[in-house]
Motif scaffolding. Sequence first.
Motif, mmCIF file in Angstrom:
data_model
loop_
_atom_site.group_PDB
_atom_site.id
_atom_site.type_symbol
_atom_site.label_atom_id
_atom_site.label_comp_id
_atom_site.label_asym_id
_atom_site.label_seq_id
_atom_site.Cartn_x
_atom_site.Cartn_y
_atom_site.Cartn_z
ATOM 1 N N ASP A 43 -36.234 -31.092 21.907
ATOM 2 C CA ASP A 43 -35.140 -30.047 21.213
ATOM 3 C C ASP A 43 -33.565 -30.931 20.449
ATOM 4 O O ASP A 43 -32.898 -31.218 21.411
ATOM 5 N N SER A 44 -34.059 -30.716 19.468
ATOM 6 C CA SER A 44 -32.813 -31.195 18.965
ATOM 7 C C SER A 44 -31.343 -30.990 19.181
ATOM 8 O O SER A 44 -30.598 -31.815 18.798
ATOM 9 N N PHE A 45 -31.237 -30.113 19.417
ATOM 10 C CA PHE A 45 -29.469 -29.640 19.576
ATOM 11 C C PHE A 45 -29.291 -30.249 20.785
ATOM 12 O O PHE A 45 -28.334 -30.989 21.444
ATOM 13 N N LYS A 46 -30.405 -30.791 21.842
ATOM 14 C CA LYS A 46 -29.568 -31.101 22.649
ATOM 15 C C LYS A 46 -30.098 -32.958 22.257
ATOM 16 O O LYS A 46 -29.567 -33.615 23.204
ATOM 17 N N LEU A 47 -30.729 -33.018 21.867
ATOM 18 C CA LEU A 47 -30.362 -34.604 21.150
ATOM 19 C C LEU A 47 -29.590 -34.363 20.493
ATOM 20 O O LEU A 47 -28.522 -35.352 21.044
ATOM 21 N N LYS A 48 -28.848 -34.234 19.832
ATOM 22 C CA LYS A 48 -27.602 -34.182 18.907
ATOM 23 C C LYS A 48 -26.770 -34.324 20.395
ATOM 24 O O LYS A 48 -25.392 -34.597 20.257
ATOM 25 N N LYS A 49 -26.255 -33.204 21.179
ATOM 26 C CA LYS A 49 -25.536 -32.974 22.134
ATOM 27 C C LYS A 49 -25.699 -34.350 22.861
ATOM 28 O O LYS A 49 -24.446 -35.096 23.498
ATOM 29 N N LEU A 50 -26.540 -35.349 23.099
ATOM 30 C CA LEU A 50 -26.450 -36.133 24.066
ATOM 31 C C LEU A 50 -25.912 -37.453 23.240
ATOM 32 O O LEU A 50 -25.041 -38.115 23.468
ATOM 33 N N ILE A 51 -25.977 -37.554 21.529
ATOM 34 C CA ILE A 51 -26.047 -38.378 21.260
ATOM 35 C C ILE A 51 -24.263 -38.337 21.289
ATOM 36 O O ILE A 51 -23.817 -39.407 20.519
ATOM 37 N N ASN A 52 -23.710 -36.885 20.432
ATOM 38 C CA ASN A 52 -22.509 -37.198 20.081
ATOM 39 C C ASN A 52 -21.625 -37.738 21.772
ATOM 40 O O ASN A 52 -20.945 -37.531 21.887
ATOM 41 N N LEU A 53 -21.907 -36.908 22.858
ATOM 42 C CA LEU A 53 -21.981 -37.496 24.090
ATOM 43 C C LEU A 53 -21.809 -39.196 24.097
ATOM 44 O O LEU A 53 -20.781 -39.481 24.933
ATOM 45 N N ILE A 54 -22.960 -39.717 23.499
ATOM 46 C CA ILE A 54 -22.267 -40.951 24.181
ATOM 47 C C ILE A 54 -21.402 -42.069 22.841
ATOM 48 O O ILE A 54 -20.783 -43.023 22.918
ATOM 49 N N SER A 55 -21.480 -41.114 21.591
ATOM 50 C CA SER A 55 -20.429 -41.492 20.352
ATOM 51 C C SER A 55 -19.538 -41.401 20.917
ATOM 52 O O SER A 55 -17.786 -42.048 20.294
ATOM 53 N N GLU A 56 -18.754 -40.494 21.786
ATOM 54 C CA GLU A 56 -17.107 -40.279 21.998
ATOM 55 C C GLU A 56 -17.090 -41.572 23.110
ATOM 56 O O GLU A 56 -15.866 -41.703 23.248
ATOM 57 N N GLU A 57 -18.032 -42.867 23.633
ATOM 58 C CA GLU A 57 -17.123 -44.321 23.952
ATOM 59 C C GLU A 57 -17.915 -44.718 23.215
ATOM 60 O O GLU A 57 -18.719 -44.860 22.197
ATOM 61 N N ASP A 58 -16.940 -45.964 23.328
ATOM 62 C CA ASP A 58 -16.974 -47.949 23.234
ATOM 63 C C ASP A 58 -17.630 -48.538 24.122
ATOM 64 O O ASP A 58 -16.913 -48.379 25.290
ATOM 65 N N TRP A 59 -19.029 -48.121 24.274
ATOM 66 C CA TRP A 59 -20.116 -48.963 25.891
ATOM 67 C C TRP A 59 -19.419 -50.669 25.822
ATOM 68 O O TRP A 59 -20.093 -50.756 27.238
ATOM 69 N N THR A 60 -18.994 -51.335 24.777
ATOM 70 C CA THR A 60 -19.332 -52.810 24.667
ATOM 71 C C THR A 60 -17.652 -53.595 25.345
ATOM 72 O O THR A 60 -17.926 -54.323 25.147
ATOM 73 N N SER A 61 -17.132 -52.452 24.827
ATOM 74 C CA SER A 61 -15.323 -53.050 24.576
ATOM 75 C C SER A 61 -14.792 -53.324 26.247
ATOM 76 O O SER A 61 -13.707 -53.224 26.308
ATOM 77 N N THR A 62 -15.209 -52.068 27.015
ATOM 78 C CA THR A 62 -14.342 -52.380 28.881
ATOM 79 C C THR A 62 -14.278 -53.689 29.380
ATOM 80 O O THR A 62 -15.271 -54.491 29.334
ATOM 81 N N GLU A 63 -13.135 -53.284 30.133
ATOM 82 C CA GLU A 63 -13.267 -54.977 31.537
ATOM 83 C C GLU A 63 -14.575 -54.486 32.507
ATOM 84 O O GLU A 63 -14.800 -55.902 32.836
ATOM 85 N N TYR A 64 -14.690 -53.404 32.597
ATOM 86 C CA TYR A 64 -15.668 -53.873 33.707
ATOM 87 C C TYR A 64 -17.033 -52.915 33.030
ATOM 88 O O TYR A 64 -17.087 -52.344 32.230
ATOM 89 N N ASP A 65 -18.224 -53.228 33.549
ATOM 90 C CA ASP A 65 -19.267 -52.343 33.653
ATOM 91 C C ASP A 65 -19.680 -51.068 33.807
ATOM 92 O O ASP A 65 -20.399 -50.401 34.515
ATOM 93 N N ILE A 66 -19.366 -50.022 32.382
ATOM 94 C CA ILE A 66 -19.107 -49.197 32.806
ATOM 95 C C ILE A 66 -20.745 -48.522 33.130
ATOM 96 O O ILE A 66 -21.219 -47.536 33.121
ATOM 97 N N LYS A 67 -21.451 -48.996 32.178
ATOM 98 C CA LYS A 67 -22.701 -48.903 32.050
ATOM 99 C C LYS A 67 -23.976 -49.091 33.593
ATOM 100 O O LYS A 67 -24.042 -47.981 33.815
ATOM 101 N N GLY A 68 -23.133 -50.365 33.916
ATOM 102 C CA GLY A 68 -23.663 -49.760 35.402
ATOM 103 C C GLY A 68 -23.589 -48.896 36.179
ATOM 104 O O GLY A 68 -24.208 -48.294 37.033
ATOM 105 N N GLU A 69 -21.830 -48.615 36.540
ATOM 106 C CA GLU A 69 -21.862 -47.365 36.497
ATOM 107 C C GLU A 69 -22.007 -46.113 37.336
ATOM 108 O O GLU A 69 -22.541 -45.540 37.821
ATOM 109 N N ILE A 70 -22.363 -46.097 35.657
ATOM 110 C CA ILE A 70 -22.865 -44.920 35.620
ATOM 111 C C ILE A 70 -24.347 -44.958 35.476
ATOM 112 O O ILE A 70 -24.600 -44.068 36.707
ATOM 113 N N TYR A 71 -24.759 -45.849 35.233
ATOM 114 C CA TYR A 71 -26.489 -46.114 36.323
ATOM 115 C C TYR A 71 -26.313 -45.442 37.619
ATOM 116 O O TYR A 71 -27.360 -44.858 37.996
ATOM 117 N N GLU A 72 -25.804 -46.123 37.839
ATOM 118 C CA GLU A 72 -26.053 -46.576 39.162
ATOM 119 C C GLU A 72 -25.500 -45.312 40.029
ATOM 120 O O GLU A 72 -26.054 -44.427 41.243
#
Length: 192
Positions: A97-126
């Motif tokens: 569903d392109s609408f849902k893919l777009k929504k997920l892309i926009n959700l991910i776009s709201e964050e800067d995933w590589t400049s945080t002081e801690y591992d936000i990706k690991g936190e989310i995954y866990e």
Amino acid sequence: MATNTLVDKIWKFCDTLRDDGLGYTDYLEQLTYLLFLKMADENQHKFDLPEICNWDELQKLQKGELMTQYESILKTLAKSGGMLEKIFASSQNKIHDSFKLKKLINLISEEDWTSTEYDIKGEIYESLLQKNAESSGAGQYFTPRPVIAAMVECVNPKETEKVSDPSCGTGGFFLGVLDYFKRNKTLLTDKK
């Protein structure tokens, strides 16, 4: 955005995709592809990303164009060589569903995933693994971070000792030991 808020947001979106027949494992895989693409785009100086993989351009697309471009990106990265090829080998878009893919892309776009002081990706995954374990009745197979931290604290590991995590799912005990060393300012070297 606080990690808990972000996890709740992503988990709710996971519910939407699950209602469309996408299983948790598939959702996590699709989320991982998009996150790695966004992080590679944020770190273009480290990766030789093909021009087709521009995150900003992907974010501007709609409907069929979005689906076609995203699928082309996955195919391109699967043949790009290096670490990205390993990550994207055999990747395919399972969000139909392109609408849902777009929504997920926009959700991910709201964050800067590589400049945080801690591992936000690991936190989310866990956190997503924990939520899935709890909702599926398999919570006994997931060890929460506070329990890991308490166990590591009791063991009081030394930098010269070997660490074992025989049930290594997310590598929580390995990460717990690394965190323990950071908190205690333990100097780790590459001694053999």
